[in-house]
Design a protein around this motif. Structure first.
Motif, PDB file in Angstrom:
ATOM      1  N   TYR A  63       0.831  -1.215   0.000  1.00 17.93           N
ATOM      2  CA  TYR A  63       0.000   0.000   0.000  1.00 17.93           C
ATOM      3  C   TYR A  63       0.848   1.239   0.000  1.00 17.93           C
ATOM      4  O   TYR A  63       0.503   2.212  -0.649  1.00 17.93           O
ATOM      5  CB  TYR A  63      -1.033   0.017   1.124  1.00 17.93           C
ATOM      6  CG  TYR A  63      -0.555  -0.341   2.494  1.00 17.93           C
ATOM      7  CD1 TYR A  63      -0.681  -1.622   2.988  1.00 17.93           C
ATOM      8  CD2 TYR A  63      -0.011   0.637   3.314  1.00 17.93           C
ATOM      9  CE1 TYR A  63      -0.258  -1.941   4.263  1.00 17.93           C
ATOM     10  CE2 TYR A  63       0.402   0.326   4.598  1.00 17.93           C
ATOM     11  CZ  TYR A  63       0.289  -0.962   5.063  1.00 17.93           C
ATOM     12  OH  TYR A  63       0.709  -1.267   6.326  1.00 17.93           O
TER      13      TYR A  63
ATOM     14  N   LYS B  51       9.861  -4.997   0.342  1.00 19.97           N
ATOM     15  CA  LYS B  51       9.421  -3.703  -0.191  1.00 19.97           C
ATOM     16  C   LYS B  51       9.845  -2.545   0.727  1.00 19.97           C
ATOM     17  O   LYS B  51      10.388  -1.545   0.269  1.00 19.97           O
ATOM     18  CB  LYS B  51       7.899  -3.733  -0.369  1.00 19.97           C
ATOM     19  CG  LYS B  51       7.450  -4.711  -1.467  1.00 19.97           C
ATOM     20  CD  LYS B  51       5.958  -4.781  -1.603  1.00 19.97           C
ATOM     21  CE  LYS B  51       5.268  -5.568  -0.516  1.00 19.97           C
ATOM     22  NZ  LYS B  51       5.633  -6.993  -0.413  1.00 19.97           N
TER      23      LYS B  51
ATOM     24  N   ASP C 180      18.964 -11.044   4.705  1.00 15.55           N
ATOM     25  CA  ASP C 180      17.670 -11.571   4.278  1.00 15.55           C
ATOM     26  C   ASP C 180      17.918 -13.005   3.830  1.00 15.55           C
ATOM     27  O   ASP C 180      18.844 -13.249   3.052  1.00 15.55           O
ATOM     28  CB  ASP C 180      17.104 -10.718   3.106  1.00 15.55           C
ATOM     29  CG  ASP C 180      15.621 -10.987   2.849  1.00 15.55           C
ATOM     30  OD1 ASP C 180      15.256 -12.167   2.695  1.00 15.55           O
ATOM     31  OD2 ASP C 180      14.845 -10.019   2.793  1.00 15.55           O
TER      32      ASP C 180
HETATM   33  P1  NAI Z   1       7.943  -8.005   2.261  1.00 14.10           P
HETATM   34  O1  NAI Z   1       7.285  -9.333   2.265  1.00 14.10           O
HETATM   35  O2  NAI Z   1       8.020  -7.207   1.004  1.00 14.10           O
HETATM   36  O3  NAI Z   1       9.456  -8.160   2.795  1.00 14.10           O
HETATM   37  C1  NAI Z   1       9.807  -8.912   3.925  1.00 14.10           C
HETATM   38  C2  NAI Z   1      11.245  -9.360   3.725  1.00 14.10           C
HETATM   39  O4  NAI Z   1      11.653 -10.026   4.913  1.00 14.10           O
HETATM   40  C3  NAI Z   1      11.409 -10.358   2.556  1.00 14.10           C
HETATM   41  O5  NAI Z   1      12.461  -9.947   1.695  1.00 14.10           O
HETATM   42  C4  NAI Z   1      11.740 -11.663   3.254  1.00 14.10           C
HETATM   43  O6  NAI Z   1      12.602 -12.488   2.508  1.00 14.10           O
HETATM   44  C5  NAI Z   1      12.420 -11.146   4.518  1.00 14.10           C
HETATM   45  N1  NAI Z   1      12.519 -12.137   5.568  1.00 14.10           N
HETATM   46  C6  NAI Z   1      11.737 -13.239   5.760  1.00 14.10           C
HETATM   47  N2  NAI Z   1      12.219 -13.951   6.802  1.00 14.10           N
HETATM   48  C7  NAI Z   1      13.307 -13.273   7.254  1.00 14.10           C
HETATM   49  C8  NAI Z   1      14.246 -13.518   8.287  1.00 14.10           C
HETATM   50  N3  NAI Z   1      14.179 -14.621   9.045  1.00 14.10           N
HETATM   51  N4  NAI Z   1      15.236 -12.630   8.483  1.00 14.10           N
HETATM   52  C9  NAI Z   1      15.343 -11.524   7.697  1.00 14.10           C
HETATM   53  N5  NAI Z   1      14.488 -11.252   6.695  1.00 14.10           N
HETATM   54  C10 NAI Z   1      13.490 -12.112   6.480  1.00 14.10           C
HETATM   55  O7  NAI Z   1       7.261  -7.167   3.424  1.00 14.10           O
HETATM   56  P2  NAI Z   1       7.212  -5.598   3.612  1.00 14.10           P
HETATM   57  O8  NAI Z   1       6.056  -5.040   2.905  1.00 14.10           O
HETATM   58  O9  NAI Z   1       8.559  -5.025   3.378  1.00 14.10           O
HETATM   59  O10 NAI Z   1       6.859  -5.505   5.187  1.00 14.10           O
HETATM   60  C11 NAI Z   1       7.775  -5.930   6.184  1.00 14.10           C
HETATM   61  C12 NAI Z   1       7.051  -5.966   7.509  1.00 14.10           C
HETATM   62  O11 NAI Z   1       6.706  -4.642   7.912  1.00 14.10           O
HETATM   63  C13 NAI Z   1       5.692  -6.710   7.495  1.00 14.10           C
HETATM   64  O12 NAI Z   1       5.863  -8.087   7.662  1.00 14.10           O
HETATM   65  C14 NAI Z   1       4.983  -6.092   8.669  1.00 14.10           C
HETATM   66  O13 NAI Z   1       5.240  -6.871   9.809  1.00 14.10           O
HETATM   67  C15 NAI Z   1       5.637  -4.733   8.835  1.00 14.10           C
HETATM   68  N6  NAI Z   1       4.699  -3.625   8.588  1.00 14.10           N
HETATM   69  C16 NAI Z   1       4.527  -2.687   9.566  1.00 14.10           C
HETATM   70  C17 NAI Z   1       3.663  -1.630   9.390  1.00 14.10           C
HETATM   71  C18 NAI Z   1       3.492  -0.553  10.405  1.00 14.10           C
HETATM   72  O14 NAI Z   1       2.560   0.270  10.293  1.00 14.10           O
HETATM   73  N7  NAI Z   1       4.331  -0.451  11.429  1.00 14.10           N
HETATM   74  C19 NAI Z   1       2.860  -1.543   8.167  1.00 14.10           C
HETATM   75  C20 NAI Z   1       3.167  -2.543   7.172  1.00 14.10           C
HETATM   76  C21 NAI Z   1       4.040  -3.555   7.399  1.00 14.10           C
END
Ligand code: NAI
Length: 331
Positions: free
Chosen positions: A100, A154, A174
Motif C-alpha cells: 500500500y 518492499k 535476508d
Molecule cells: P515483504 O514481504 O516485502 O518483505 C519482507 C522481507 O523479509 C522479505 O524480503 C523476506 O525475505 C524477509 N525475511 C523473511 N524472513 C526473514 C528472516 N528470518 N530474516 C530476515 N528477513 C526475512 O514485506 P514488507 O512489505 O517489506 O513488510 C515488512 C514488515 O513490515 C511486514 O511483515 C509487517 O510486519 C511490517 N509492517 C509494519 C507496518 C506498520 O505500520 N508499522 C505496516 C506494514 C508492514
C-alpha cells in the motif's frame, strides 16, 4: 447489497473506506471492537469480515466466523501473523493488502531514527517550556555510519534508498537476498557486529520471533540504535530494557511493541498502565514509542481501502483472488 463487518474501526478508516466504497456500494458496518473469539458473533448475518493487525484471529475465532457463514476474511494490512491460516484452510479465504505504501513505513523508520539521534522529541518539550539549553542534546552524524537492515523486501528496500541519501554504509540480511540488487548482504552475525544502527523490516515468523534478544544484543556494538517498525515480537522487550539500562543499546525507536494490542490505537491517558515493561520503556529519554502509526499516511490509507474492497469484489465475483494468503504446510 453485500454486508461487510469491519472490525477495530477508527475514524480515519471510515473516511477512506466510505470514499472508495462509492464504487462498490457495499453495506459496511464499522465495529469499534477488535475481532476475537468473543466478538466473532457480531459477524452473524454479514457476507464478509475486514480485520486488522491486533485482532485475535485464532482457531476459535475462525471457527465462529465459519459457523456464522463467513467465507472471506479481508485483512486491511500487509502482515497476517495474527491469523491462524491453518485453521482457516478450506474454510475461510484470507486476503490481505501486500502493497500500500512502503514509503509510509520506511519514512517513519527514518523519522524515528532522526528524532532519536538529534533529540528532537526532547528539544520540542524544552523549547515549549522556554528552556533553550542544549545540554544533553548532542547527536552524531549519520554520514559514514553503518546501518544494518534486516529484511530487504518492499519496505526494507525503500529504507535502504532513503539511508543512501545520508551517506551511510548499508549492510543487509535476508534469507532470500535480492541477487539483482546492489545491496551488500552479510550474515546476521556480521550485521549485528558491524552496525551502528539496526532497522527491522522482516515479517514476524517462528524464525524471526525475538530475533533481538539477550544473545543477539550481546553481539552488537555498544550504543547501537534499534529501530522497529515491523512487529513487536521481533524484540524480546525485557532484554531490550536491560540493554538500554546498561547503555548497550543507545536508543530505541519502536512503532510496534510485543504486547501492544491492549494499548496501541487507544487513548489510555486516564488509565494506570499495568504493563511494567511498557511503562519503563516510555519513561526513558532515549526511547521513542509511536503506536503503530508508521502506515498512517493518506496515500497508504487510500491504497489500503482500495485494495481491500477490490479483494472483496474479486471474492464476490468468483474471480481469482490475487492477494490470497495460502497456508503453507512447510513454513
Ligand atoms: P515483504 O514481504 O516485502 O518483505 C519482507 C522481507 O523479509 C522479505 O524480503 C523476506 O525475505 C524477509 N525475511 C523473511 N524472513 C526473514 C528472516 N528470518 N530474516 C530476515 N528477513 C526475512 O514485506 P514488507 O512489505 O517489506 O513488510 C515488512 C514488515 O513490515 C511486514 O511483515 C509487517 O510486519 C511490517 N509492517 C509494519 C507496518 C506498520 O505500520 N508499522 C505496516 C506494514 C508492514
Amino acid at each position: 447489497m453485500k454486508k461487510i463487518a469491519f472490525f477495530d474501526s477508527k475514524l480515519y478508516d471510515k473516511i477512506w473506506f466510505d470514499t472508495i466504497n462509492n464504487k462498490y456500494n457495499y453495506d459496511i458496518h464499522y465495529f469499534e471492537n477488535k475481532l476475537n473469539s468473543e466478538t466473532a458473533i457480531l459477524a452473524r448475518g454479514f457476507d464478509a469480515v475486514i480485520g486488522f493487525v491486533n485482532d485475535e484471529i485464532n482457531k476459535e475465532t475462525i471457527d465462529k466466523l465459519y459457523k456464522n457463514n463467513i467465507r472471506i476474511l479481508a485483512m486491511r494490512s500487509a502482515g497476517y501473523n495474527n491469523v491462524d491460516l491453518k485453521a482457516a484452510l478450506n474454510k475461510i479465504h484470507v486476503v490481505r493488502v501486500p502493497w500500500y505504501s512502503p514509503y509510509s513505513i520506511a519514512e517513519h523508520a527514518m523519522a524515528l531514527l532522526l528524532c532519536l539521534n538529534r533529540k528532537i522529541h526532547r528539544a520540542y518539550s524544552r523549547t515549549r517550556d522556554r528552556n533553550f539549553s542544549l545540554n544533553g542534546l548532542t547527536g552524531f552524524d549519520l554520514h559514514g555510519k553503518t546501518v544494518g537492515v534486516i529484511g530487504t523486501g518492499k519496505i526494507g528496500k525503500v529504507f535502504i534508498d532513503i539511508c543512501r541519501g545520508f551517506g551511510v554504509n548499508i549492510l543487509a540480511y535476508d534469507p532470500y537476498p535480492d541477487t539483482n540488487s546492489n545491496i551488500n548482504y552479510v550474515s546476521l552475525e556480521e550485521l549485528f557486529k558491524m552496525s551502528d544502527i539496526i532497522s527491522l523490516h522482516c515479517p514476524l515468523t517462528k524464525y524471526t520471533h525475538h530475533i533481538i534478544n539477550k544473545d543477539s544484543l550481546s553481539k552488537m556494538k555498544d550504543g547501537v540504535y534499534i529501530i522497529n517498525t515491523s512487529r513487536g515480537a521481533l524484540i524480546e522487550s525485557e532484554d531490550l530494557v536491560d540493554a538500554l539500562k546498561t547503555g548497550k543499546v543507545g536508543a530505541a525507536g519502536l512503532d510496534v511493541y510485543e504486547e501492544e494490542s491492549d494499548f496501541f490505537f487507544e487513548d489510555c491517558s486516564e488509565l494506570i498502565i499495568k504493563d511494567d515493561v511498557l511503562t519503563v520503556l516510555s519513561s526513558m529519554p532515549n526511547v521513542l514509542i509511536t503506536s503503530h502509526q508508521a502506515f498512517l499516511t493518506n496515500e497508504a490509507l487510500e491504497n489500503i481501502a482500495r485494495t481491500t474492497l477490490k479483494n472483496l469484489h474479486q471474492f464476490f465475483n468468483n474471480e481469482l483472488l490475487e492477494n490470497e494468503v495460502i497456508y503453507k504446510i512447510k513454513d
